[in-house]
Design an enzyme around this catalytic site. Structure first.
Site, mmCIF file in Angstrom:
data_model
loop_
_atom_site.group_PDB
_atom_site.id
_atom_site.type_symbol
_atom_site.label_atom_id
_atom_site.label_comp_id
_atom_site.label_asym_id
_atom_site.label_seq_id
_atom_site.Cartn_x
_atom_site.Cartn_y
_atom_site.Cartn_z
ATOM 1 N N CYS A 6 12.904 5.926 -8.242
ATOM 2 C CA CYS A 6 13.013 4.908 -9.297
ATOM 3 C C CYS A 6 14.096 5.106 -10.352
ATOM 4 O O CYS A 6 14.702 4.120 -10.772
ATOM 5 C CB CYS A 6 11.664 4.742 -9.973
ATOM 6 S SG CYS A 6 10.463 4.044 -8.821
ATOM 7 N N PHE A 7 14.322 6.337 -10.819
ATOM 8 C CA PHE A 7 15.230 6.488 -11.965
ATOM 9 C C PHE A 7 16.593 5.845 -11.694
ATOM 10 O O PHE A 7 17.066 5.002 -12.450
ATOM 11 C CB PHE A 7 15.415 7.962 -12.322
ATOM 12 C CG PHE A 7 14.325 8.526 -13.196
ATOM 13 C CD1 PHE A 7 13.304 7.717 -13.683
ATOM 14 C CD2 PHE A 7 14.318 9.873 -13.551
ATOM 15 C CE1 PHE A 7 12.302 8.237 -14.490
ATOM 16 C CE2 PHE A 7 13.326 10.395 -14.355
ATOM 17 C CZ PHE A 7 12.320 9.581 -14.820
ATOM 18 N N ARG A 52 12.519 10.787 -1.591
ATOM 19 C CA ARG A 52 13.479 9.726 -1.884
ATOM 20 C C ARG A 52 14.421 10.158 -3.018
ATOM 21 O O ARG A 52 13.973 10.624 -4.051
ATOM 22 C CB ARG A 52 12.735 8.421 -2.237
ATOM 23 C CG ARG A 52 12.021 7.836 -1.009
ATOM 24 C CD ARG A 52 11.260 6.574 -1.326
ATOM 25 N NE ARG A 52 10.085 6.793 -2.139
ATOM 26 C CZ ARG A 52 9.246 5.833 -2.526
ATOM 27 N NH1 ARG A 52 9.470 4.588 -2.178
ATOM 28 N NH2 ARG A 52 8.185 6.122 -3.257
ATOM 29 N N ALA A 97 0.848 -1.211 0.000
ATOM 30 C CA ALA A 97 0.000 0.000 0.000
ATOM 31 C C ALA A 97 0.872 1.246 0.000
ATOM 32 O O ALA A 97 0.668 2.170 0.783
ATOM 33 C CB ALA A 97 -0.933 -0.019 1.214
ATOM 34 N N GLU A 101 3.929 -0.179 -13.914
ATOM 35 C CA GLU A 101 3.221 1.083 -13.711
ATOM 36 C C GLU A 101 4.079 2.238 -14.229
ATOM 37 O O GLU A 101 5.253 2.318 -13.932
ATOM 38 C CB GLU A 101 2.921 1.255 -12.214
ATOM 39 C CG GLU A 101 2.073 2.461 -11.907
ATOM 40 C CD GLU A 101 0.896 2.577 -12.856
ATOM 41 O OE1 GLU A 101 0.057 1.670 -12.873
ATOM 42 O OE2 GLU A 101 0.815 3.576 -13.601
HETATM 43 P P1 NAD Z 1 6.656 2.039 -1.424
HETATM 44 O O1 NAD Z 1 7.874 1.765 -0.635
HETATM 45 O O2 NAD Z 1 5.981 3.358 -1.316
HETATM 46 O O3 NAD Z 1 5.555 0.929 -1.095
HETATM 47 C C1 NAD Z 1 5.799 -0.444 -1.015
HETATM 48 C C2 NAD Z 1 4.952 -1.008 0.110
HETATM 49 O O4 NAD Z 1 5.065 -2.439 0.110
HETATM 50 C C3 NAD Z 1 5.380 -0.547 1.514
HETATM 51 O O5 NAD Z 1 4.296 0.101 2.159
HETATM 52 C C4 NAD Z 1 5.793 -1.850 2.225
HETATM 53 O O6 NAD Z 1 5.470 -1.857 3.614
HETATM 54 C C5 NAD Z 1 4.988 -2.878 1.454
HETATM 55 N N1 NAD Z 1 5.504 -4.237 1.581
HETATM 56 C C6 NAD Z 1 6.769 -4.682 1.468
HETATM 57 N N2 NAD Z 1 6.829 -6.018 1.648
HETATM 58 C C7 NAD Z 1 5.560 -6.438 1.865
HETATM 59 C C8 NAD Z 1 4.966 -7.703 2.106
HETATM 60 N N3 NAD Z 1 5.701 -8.822 2.150
HETATM 61 N N4 NAD Z 1 3.630 -7.762 2.287
HETATM 62 C C9 NAD Z 1 2.884 -6.641 2.264
HETATM 63 N N5 NAD Z 1 3.386 -5.400 2.029
HETATM 64 C C10 NAD Z 1 4.707 -5.305 1.833
HETATM 65 O O7 NAD Z 1 7.039 1.734 -2.934
HETATM 66 P P2 NAD Z 1 6.326 2.344 -4.255
HETATM 67 O O8 NAD Z 1 6.886 3.685 -4.545
HETATM 68 O O9 NAD Z 1 4.861 2.148 -4.156
HETATM 69 O O10 NAD Z 1 6.934 1.359 -5.355
HETATM 70 C C11 NAD Z 1 6.529 0.016 -5.428
HETATM 71 C C12 NAD Z 1 7.058 -0.570 -6.722
HETATM 72 O O11 NAD Z 1 6.492 0.134 -7.836
HETATM 73 C C13 NAD Z 1 8.574 -0.465 -6.901
HETATM 74 O O12 NAD Z 1 9.011 -1.599 -7.594
HETATM 75 C C14 NAD Z 1 8.743 0.756 -7.770
HETATM 76 O O13 NAD Z 1 9.909 0.689 -8.537
HETATM 77 C C15 NAD Z 1 7.523 0.687 -8.659
HETATM 78 N N6 NAD Z 1 7.054 1.978 -9.184
HETATM 79 C C16 NAD Z 1 7.003 3.074 -8.378
HETATM 80 C C17 NAD Z 1 6.512 4.282 -8.875
HETATM 81 C C18 NAD Z 1 6.445 5.516 -8.024
HETATM 82 O O14 NAD Z 1 6.135 6.568 -8.561
HETATM 83 N N7 NAD Z 1 6.693 5.464 -6.740
HETATM 84 C C19 NAD Z 1 6.042 4.350 -10.204
HETATM 85 C C20 NAD Z 1 6.098 3.202 -10.990
HETATM 86 C C21 NAD Z 1 6.599 2.018 -10.466
HETATM 87 C C1 UGA Z 2 9.174 8.643 -13.164
HETATM 88 C C2 UGA Z 2 8.569 8.404 -14.558
HETATM 89 O O1 UGA Z 2 8.249 9.664 -15.138
HETATM 90 C C3 UGA Z 2 7.305 7.535 -14.467
HETATM 91 O O2 UGA Z 2 6.833 7.245 -15.784
HETATM 92 C C4 UGA Z 2 7.653 6.228 -13.753
HETATM 93 O O3 UGA Z 2 6.499 5.429 -13.593
HETATM 94 C C5 UGA Z 2 8.231 6.547 -12.390
HETATM 95 O O4 UGA Z 2 9.407 7.385 -12.545
HETATM 96 C C6 UGA Z 2 8.686 5.338 -11.632
HETATM 97 O O5 UGA Z 2 8.936 4.303 -12.205
HETATM 98 O O6 UGA Z 2 8.798 5.523 -10.409
HETATM 99 P P1 UGA Z 2 8.648 10.259 -11.137
HETATM 100 O O7 UGA Z 2 10.000 9.832 -10.666
HETATM 101 O O8 UGA Z 2 7.519 10.192 -10.203
HETATM 102 O O9 UGA Z 2 8.223 9.389 -12.415
HETATM 103 O O10 UGA Z 2 8.737 11.775 -11.654
HETATM 104 P P2 UGA Z 2 9.287 12.474 -12.997
HETATM 105 O O11 UGA Z 2 8.319 13.487 -13.411
HETATM 106 O O12 UGA Z 2 9.721 11.500 -13.999
HETATM 107 O O13 UGA Z 2 10.563 13.246 -12.453
HETATM 108 C C7 UGA Z 2 11.705 12.548 -12.007
HETATM 109 C C8 UGA Z 2 12.805 13.548 -11.665
HETATM 110 O O14 UGA Z 2 13.304 14.179 -12.840
HETATM 111 C C9 UGA Z 2 12.342 14.684 -10.756
HETATM 112 O O15 UGA Z 2 13.351 14.969 -9.815
HETATM 113 C C10 UGA Z 2 12.142 15.846 -11.706
HETATM 114 O O16 UGA Z 2 12.248 17.097 -11.098
HETATM 115 C C11 UGA Z 2 13.272 15.593 -12.692
HETATM 116 N N1 UGA Z 2 13.055 16.192 -14.040
HETATM 117 C C12 UGA Z 2 12.014 15.802 -14.800
HETATM 118 C C13 UGA Z 2 13.958 17.114 -14.520
HETATM 119 O O17 UGA Z 2 14.939 17.478 -13.821
HETATM 120 N N2 UGA Z 2 13.775 17.639 -15.769
HETATM 121 C C14 UGA Z 2 12.741 17.257 -16.561
HETATM 122 O O18 UGA Z 2 12.633 17.767 -17.706
HETATM 123 C C15 UGA Z 2 11.832 16.321 -16.058
#
Ligand code: NAD
Ligand code: UGA
Length: 459
Positions: A272-273, A342, A9, A157
């Protein structure tokens, strides 16, 4: 009705499922987590993440077809489809430390699904994972002797924080990877049906499992690469009096280059990046492709250079010392419209300035709590102040580190009057009106543009 479970979550689980549920009222969605405090927050009026528009959707769906719970085992047993969106951070120990994805949370989840299942299920990888992870997941899940069959799908995602709700409601595309077997394709079709409630069919792409897993890493690597590319040119602009905004505009009109992700900055952050590129680098090394690994590694190296360069430029411009000087950091979040800190470049700059013995005060409209927790080992040396006017009072310099729109609305004359002179602004996001700031009296240092300063010869 289909029982849909999401394990994890966090940002992804907590923001995607309520939006999907709002379009699929006939299905029941349960979101579970091991973190009790997080689940309690999702059940309260104070959601654990700040994401524009999400409060309203959670309020509309919670208790109707969306439920938050810590009873993971019971909900696994009841589920037809299980999304796994647990965290997959960079490994900090053992083989692949600092690069490979740490799959311990993911693997625990797979085993827990197996232990608690009494019926066959579709398991969907929502987390970002190394290519071919689904193979290991299938092996674990289908090693059962209960006569159960699990179809593993990849549905990465692509939402970005700050625009998560909009990205879910109007996705550029939805990607679903599955096995080319009859049951694999049936599972893919079931997921396609769910998304087709609101996403046009031609935006739902289906591929094989490995293409889907790899595409997620590649999408993030390409986006980050663009930022590192424009940031590398910003350094050259600063040496040559070219203007990075003008250069970016000149190239973005070429449709082959495209409009987006050309904003030069202090660096990219976010959870993530960096993690996903390092994961890609590790995979390339693992598969015996060191040249490819090196190519992508440079995207991260360039980002670290940009962050370090920004902090070093602050020190040099302020007469080669910031020791004992109060410096206000405007922004701690890694981008605007999120409370997420983060891998935030703001915190990197903060650490670099603290190493130079500056007195740091941080202000941010939403991310102070997370910043405070991230910097807890340095807590005695950093002050947190929600009001930017108070934060900048008696400061020698301001650094704009997050592009919060509210920073464009401040009264910079009032701020200037309250600061130590000469007063400096380092705009790590090229957010403000630099000419106006210069007229007010500031020495202004943008990214990738000549500084506007009366001190050039002195420094
Ligand atoms: P997050 O750390 O915010 O959330 C992950 C959650 O999973 C935590 O709340 C944790 O307590 C829970 N968890 C871990 N182990 C568990 C278990 N065994 N059972 C139940 N819950 C458990 O992470 P996030 O940002 O939501 O990212 C999750 C995944 O999605 C990562 O692989 C990330 O790379 C990917 N992702 C993130 C984003 C983003 O914008 N944050 C976008 C696209 C993809
Ligand atoms: C990024 C991707 O855009 C999403 O498609 C992907 O799902 C996600 O990572 C993920 O896998 O977690 P996010 O990290 O939330 O999303 O935000 P972005 O808008 O991509 O920005 C990332 C970083 O790049 C930020 O620090 C932002 O300020 C910076 N950025 C972005 C720049 O410095 N210049 C730009 O032109 C765009």
């Amino acid at each position: 009705m289909t029982n849909i479970l999401c394990i994890g979550a966090g940002y992804v689980g907590g923001s995607t499922m309520p939006v999907i549920a709002s379009y699929c009222p006939e299905h029941r969605f349960v979101i579970v987590d091991i973190n009790e405090a997080r689940i309690a927050a999702w059940q309260s009026d104070q959601l654990p993440i700040y994401e524009p528009g999400l409060d309203e959707i959670v309020r509309q769906t919670r208790g109707k077809n969306v439920f938050f719970s810590t009873d993971i085992n019971r909900h696994i047993a009841e589920a037809d489809i299980i999304f796994v969106s647990v965290n997959t951070p960079t490994k900090t120990f053992g083989q692949g430390a600092g690069r490979a994805a740490d799959l311990q949370y993911w693997e625990k989840t797979a085993r827990q699904i197996l232990e608690n299942s009494t019926s066959s299920k579709i398991v969907v990888e929502k987390s970002t994972l190394p290519v071919r992870t689904a193979e290991a997941m299938e092996r674990i899940l289908n090693s059962n002797n209960k006569g159960l069959h699990f179809d593993v799908l990849s549905n990465p995602e692509f939402l970005a924080e700050g625009t998560a709700v909009r990205d879910m409601q109007k996705p550029d595309r939805v990607l679903i990877g599955g096995r080319e077997t009859e049951s694999g394709q049936k599972a893919v079709e079931q997921l396609v049906e769910m998304y087709a409630h609101w996403v046009p069919r031609d935006r739902i792409i289906t591929t094989n499992l490995w293409s889907s897993e790899l595409s997620k890493l590649v999408a993030n690597a390409f986006l980050a690469q663009r930022i590192s590319s424009i940031n590398s040119i910003s350094a050259l602009c600063e040496k040559t009096e070219a203007d990075i905004n003008e250069v970016a505009d000149a190239i973005r009109y070429d449709e082959r280059i495209g409009r987006y992700f050309l904003r030069a900055s202090v660096g990219f952050g976010g959870s993530c990046f960096k993690k996903d590129i390092l994961n890609l680098v590790y995979l390339c090394e693992h598969y015996g492709l060191p040249e490819v690994a090196k190519y992508w590694e440079q995207v991260v190296a360039m980002n670290e250079y940009q962050e370090a360069r920004f902090a070093a430029n602050m020190v040099t411009s302020m007469f080669n010392t910031v020791a004992g000087k109060r410096i206000a950091l405007f922004g701690a979040a890694f981008k605007a419209n999120t409370n997420d800190t983060r891998e935030s470049p703001a915190l990197e700059v903060c650490r670099a300035l603290l190493a130079e013995q500056a007195d740091i005060v941080i202000t941010d409209p939403y991310a102070m709590e997370n910043a405070c927790s991230d910097l807890r080992e340095l807590a005695e040396r950093v002050t947190f102040e929600i009001d930017p006017y108070i934060a900048s009072k008696n400061a020698h310099a301001i650094a704009i580190l997050t592009e919060w729109p509210q920073y464009t609305q401040l009264d910079y004359e009032k701020i200037y009057d309250s600061m130590v002179k000469p007063a400096f602004i380092f705009d790590g996001r090229n957010l403000l009106d630099h000419k106006n700031l210069y007229q007010v009296g500031f020495n202004v240092y943008p990214i990738g543009k000549p500084p506007l300063t009366r001190l050039v010869n002195m420094s």
